[in-house]
Design a protein around this motif. Structure first.
Motif, PDB file in Angstrom:
ATOM      1  N   TRP A   1      -4.058   2.404  38.439  1.00 52.22           N
ATOM      2  CA  TRP A   1      -3.738   3.510  37.529  1.00 52.22           C
ATOM      3  C   TRP A   1      -3.249   2.977  36.174  1.00 52.22           C
ATOM      4  O   TRP A   1      -3.678   3.432  35.119  1.00 52.22           O
ATOM      5  CB  TRP A   1      -2.688   4.415  38.156  1.00 52.22           C
ATOM      6  N   GLN A   2      -2.364   1.984  36.218  1.00 59.16           N
ATOM      7  CA  GLN A   2      -1.813   1.447  34.973  1.00 59.16           C
ATOM      8  C   GLN A   2      -2.858   0.685  34.167  1.00 59.16           C
ATOM      9  O   GLN A   2      -2.900   0.784  32.943  1.00 59.16           O
ATOM     10  CB  GLN A   2      -0.616   0.543  35.281  1.00 59.16           C
TER      11      GLN A   2
ATOM     12  N   THR B   1      -0.194  -8.009  37.316  1.00 66.58           N
ATOM     13  CA  THR B   1       1.109  -8.327  36.740  1.00 66.58           C
ATOM     14  C   THR B   1       0.998  -8.870  35.310  1.00 66.58           C
ATOM     15  O   THR B   1       1.997  -9.287  34.721  1.00 66.58           O
ATOM     16  CB  THR B   1       1.862  -9.367  37.609  1.00 66.58           C
TER      17      THR B   1
ATOM     18  N   ARG C   1      -5.265   3.258  32.593  1.00 67.58           N
ATOM     19  CA  ARG C   1      -4.680   4.215  31.666  1.00 67.58           C
ATOM     20  C   ARG C   1      -4.884   3.781  30.212  1.00 67.58           C
ATOM     21  O   ARG C   1      -4.641   2.641  29.849  1.00 67.58           O
ATOM     22  CB  ARG C   1      -3.167   4.335  31.952  1.00 67.58           C
TER      23      ARG C   1
ATOM     24  N   VAL D   1      -1.032   1.710  42.266  1.00 68.43           N
ATOM     25  CA  VAL D   1      -0.302   1.920  41.017  1.00 68.43           C
ATOM     26  C   VAL D   1      -0.816   1.001  39.918  1.00 68.43           C
ATOM     27  O   VAL D   1      -0.864   1.377  38.740  1.00 68.43           O
ATOM     28  CB  VAL D   1       1.221   1.726  41.231  1.00 68.43           C
ATOM     29  N   SER D   2      -1.260  -0.166  40.310  1.00 70.64           N
ATOM     30  CA  SER D   2      -1.775  -1.115  39.319  1.00 70.64           C
ATOM     31  C   SER D   2      -3.117  -0.658  38.757  1.00 70.64           C
ATOM     32  O   SER D   2      -3.376  -0.798  37.562  1.00 70.64           O
ATOM     33  CB  SER D   2      -1.900  -2.497  39.938  1.00 70.64           C
TER      34      SER D   2
ATOM     35  N   ASN E   1       4.765  -1.035  39.952  1.00 69.99           N
ATOM     36  CA  ASN E   1       5.070  -0.454  38.642  1.00 69.99           C
ATOM     37  C   ASN E   1       6.059  -1.323  37.878  1.00 69.99           C
ATOM     38  O   ASN E   1       5.906  -1.563  36.676  1.00 69.99           O
ATOM     39  CB  ASN E   1       5.646   0.948  38.834  1.00 69.99           C
TER      40      ASN E   1
ATOM     41  N   LEU F   1       4.382   0.927  45.534  1.00 73.06           N
ATOM     42  CA  LEU F   1       4.180   1.643  44.267  1.00 73.06           C
ATOM     43  C   LEU F   1       5.283   1.304  43.272  1.00 73.06           C
ATOM     44  O   LEU F   1       5.028   1.037  42.099  1.00 73.06           O
ATOM     45  CB  LEU F   1       4.150   3.156  44.515  1.00 73.06           C
ATOM     46  N   VAL F   2       6.524   1.289  43.763  1.00 72.01           N
ATOM     47  CA  VAL F   2       7.672   1.013  42.886  1.00 72.01           C
ATOM     48  C   VAL F   2       7.641  -0.426  42.384  1.00 72.01           C
ATOM     49  O   VAL F   2       7.803  -0.687  41.184  1.00 72.01           O
ATOM     50  CB  VAL F   2       8.997   1.289  43.637  1.00 72.01           C
TER      51      VAL F   2
ATOM     52  N   LYS G   1       4.315  -4.652  36.662  1.00 78.57           N
ATOM     53  CA  LYS G   1       3.403  -4.423  35.549  1.00 78.57           C
ATOM     54  C   LYS G   1       4.178  -4.163  34.263  1.00 78.57           C
ATOM     55  O   LYS G   1       3.812  -4.645  33.185  1.00 78.57           O
ATOM     56  CB  LYS G   1       2.487  -3.241  35.866  1.00 78.57           C
ATOM     57  N   ASN G   2       5.266  -3.411  34.369  1.00 81.99           N
ATOM     58  CA  ASN G   2       6.071  -3.124  33.169  1.00 81.99           C
ATOM     59  C   ASN G   2       6.774  -4.370  32.641  1.00 81.99           C
ATOM     60  O   ASN G   2       7.157  -4.407  31.471  1.00 81.99           O
ATOM     61  CB  ASN G   2       7.119  -2.052  33.490  1.00 81.99           C
TER      62      ASN G   2
END
Length: 287
Positions: A113-114, A33, A117, A110-111, A281, A277-278, A284-285
């Motif tokens: 991946w982020q 986060t 990236r 998902v974290s 995401n 996942l949602v 993190k955003n």
């Protein structure tokens, strides 16, 4: 409250919820986060030099030196979540465990991946990631090694547990399980056995002050390398949160039902993973 303060509260609640689940680390949630480094920096600020603020009565300076507002909202979120979610998590883990594990698997996937990236993966980073993954897998699959309960082992247990909790991918409670101290500590809290609780608390305090400063130093000097290593720890946590597990073994959903005699909750688990996942995401955003 300001939007930033609400986010600290929510992220603290997410850390508390993670710590309420055996095998899941609040440090993982802090990393994914985007508050991990600030969290470690705030903990590392607790040092003897703070006495100068207390000596002259400069409590406002003291509050700023320890990033008090951030720690207060984060801590409030952790405590509220622990006390409110603990019973719910205990119920869900006993009735529909795959649903809980699927949610955390979604958040971690998902974290990962982020966080991966856009990184430049040098061979050193890849090596450190694999090292972190290997160490995390060792912890995830290790069996207990009971130790004799003495003040020294309780202090050391508290130090190791809190240090593990600060690392992504390793649960502090799981570290106590490995040492054979988890039942002792739980019983001491339940029975209000103050001496045992205080020895463990002393170990936790020493661990926070020393290990957080060590982590801060590592992040300051080798930031990208440390993050690569920690990503390995987070990836290793996926083994611990595999939804269909029983007695330390992992199965496919159909096998899980046949072996354990329990419902595999496949549809709800898939929906729970999508929800993870949602939410992962979103958090993190908002880092």
């Amino acid at each position: 409250m300001r939007k930033e303060q609400w986010l600290w509260l929510i992220k603290g609640a997410a850390m508390g919820a993670a710590d309420a689940v055996p095998g899941v680390s609040g440090g993982t949630i802090a990393l994914i986060t985007g508050i991990y480094e600030r969290f470690i920096g705030a903990l590392a600020s607790f040092r003897p030099s703070l006495w100068r603020f207390i000596r002259v009565g400069d409590f406002r300076g003291l509050w700023q030196a320890i990033d008090g507002q951030f720690l207060a909202f984060l801590g409030a979120g952790i405590l509220v979540s622990l006390f409110s979610v603990l019973s719910l998590m205990d119920y869900l883990l006993s009735t529909a465990a795959p649903v809980v594990w699927s949610f955390f698997m979604g958040v971690i996937l998902v974290s990962l991946w982020q966080l991966s990236r856009g990184r430049r993966w040098l061979w050193q980073d890849a090596t450190l990631l694999m090292m972190g993954l290997a160490i995390s897998l060792v912890f995830a699959t290790a069996s207990g090694m009971p130790v004799t309960v003495t003040p020294l082992t309780l202090v050391l247990g508290g130090m190791l547990a809190i240090s593990a909790m600060l690392l992504p991918g390793i649960s502090g409670s799981f570290m106590l399980v490995l040492l054979g101290l988890y039942p002792v500590v739980v019983e001491a809290v339940h029975e209000r056995n103050l001496p045992i609780v205080l020895w463990v608390a002393l170990g936790c305090a020493i661990g926070i002050i020393s290990f957080s400063r060590f982590l801060q130093w590592l992040l300051h000097n080798w930031h990208e390398r440390v993050i690569s290593f920690m990503l390995g720890f987070v990836a290793g946590a996926l083994v611990k949160v595999w939804p269909w597990q029983d007695s330390g073994r992992w199965f496919l959903p159909e096998q899980y039902s046949a072996v354990s005699g329990l419902e595999n909750w496949l549809l709800l688990s898939v929906l729970s993973m999508i929800l993870g996942l949602v939410i992962g995401n979103f958090m993190k955003n908002k880092a």
